[in-house]
Design an enzyme around this catalytic site. Sequence first.
Site, mmCIF file in Angstrom:
data_model
loop_
_atom_site.group_PDB
_atom_site.id
_atom_site.type_symbol
_atom_site.label_atom_id
_atom_site.label_comp_id
_atom_site.label_asym_id
_atom_site.label_seq_id
_atom_site.Cartn_x
_atom_site.Cartn_y
_atom_site.Cartn_z
ATOM 1 C CB SER A 136 23.307 44.137 13.702
ATOM 2 O OG SER A 136 22.799 42.835 13.897
ATOM 3 C CG ASP A 195 16.717 40.617 13.682
ATOM 4 O OD1 ASP A 195 15.683 39.929 13.492
ATOM 5 O OD2 ASP A 195 17.575 40.812 12.801
ATOM 6 C CG ASP A 247 15.187 41.048 7.861
ATOM 7 O OD1 ASP A 247 15.206 40.922 6.633
ATOM 8 O OD2 ASP A 247 16.234 40.919 8.548
#
Length: 377
Positions: A136, A195, A247
Amino acid sequence: MRITDATLHDVELPLVHSFETSSHRKSSLRHLLVELTDASGATGWGEIATPAGPFYAAETTSIAWHTAAEYLIPAVLGAEWEHPDQLSELFGKVRGHWFAKAGVEMAAWTLFAETAGQSLAQALGGTRSTVVAGVSLGIEPSIDDLLAQVAMHVESGYPRVKLKIAPAGPGGRSWDLEPVRAVRSAYPDLDVHVDANGAYPGTPEAFDALRALDPYGLTMIEQPFAPRNLLDSATLHAQLETPVCLDESVETLDDLRTAIELKAGGVLNIKVSRMGGLSAARAAHDLAQAAGWPVWCGGMHEFGIGRLANVAISSLPGFTLPSDVSASEKYYAADIIDPAVTAEAGVVAVPGAPGLGAQVRTELIAEHATQIKQFTA
Ligand code: OSB
Ligand code: MG
């Protein structure tokens, strides 16, 4: 089993590379470690990996300390239990506070597995001996800095890269189309996803910005909208080829049932911390699998203890996408477990030894602890 003693450690470790998301930037992490001891003297460790500030979820490290010390640890001390699935019942009427619950429950799971002579993965019903790890990557000062980060991780063998994105803010430019375009043009075949940590409002402009990402072959768009905004999430998921992944929206199994019913996404990021522990994470895996949603394990930049719990849960069969379980060294120069988590060509081995699967480096924990509290039944 009966827990006779507990210790809470407040530990701060510096990050190797500072990390920026749509909400904030950080260069060190402070997590709480939970140590539970049973009547036979066996010990289990867990990690409360809440970020220090209330930007990912409402919990903060200080609030988690309070919740664990005043409510959760007193609830498990001296109580009789057979299986860690029962911990959530022991927590009784405490609402929310998933990170604090997850850390205490994780300690019960590692103690349970150790006592049963099983690895944590075995105790959870894991079926893989290795798990595929993705990385990430945070928002970088420039596209060149980001490309350098991507290059470094692709060269070390990680097969999937997730990029944090953010819409234009007051006075700030957006970080979405430009980084996606740059990474895609440098790596036409790489497994890439984005994200947003819930940063996009449900406005037509935000929909346009997210729709503009659709032609780039992203594996998913993770949490585009605010956690409770499942309706816009369902609309976007129906409009795009790229699936929406949830999420922050999914803290409980009821949240997941609602999301599945609304088709608010098609992929689930399961975080042990966000869901209040390994038992809930496993139940979410079962529910998602039954609904045909692929899952993967998300991370909260865990120290080694939480990281090994993530590796163990990722060994369940429904975790078919790469998990955020990169090597300890991506984050910490020295991790609090020995051996640290390592990745070989983007693959992490699931420990087979009983319990957590590594030694906890208590001397390093003591060195970095800023507060310690002991409890006795
Ligand atoms: O949304 O996945 C997220 C870290 C802090 C807060 C939120 C998130 C993250 C990550 C970290 O992406 C992933 C990792 O631990 O490698
Ligand atoms: Mg996320």
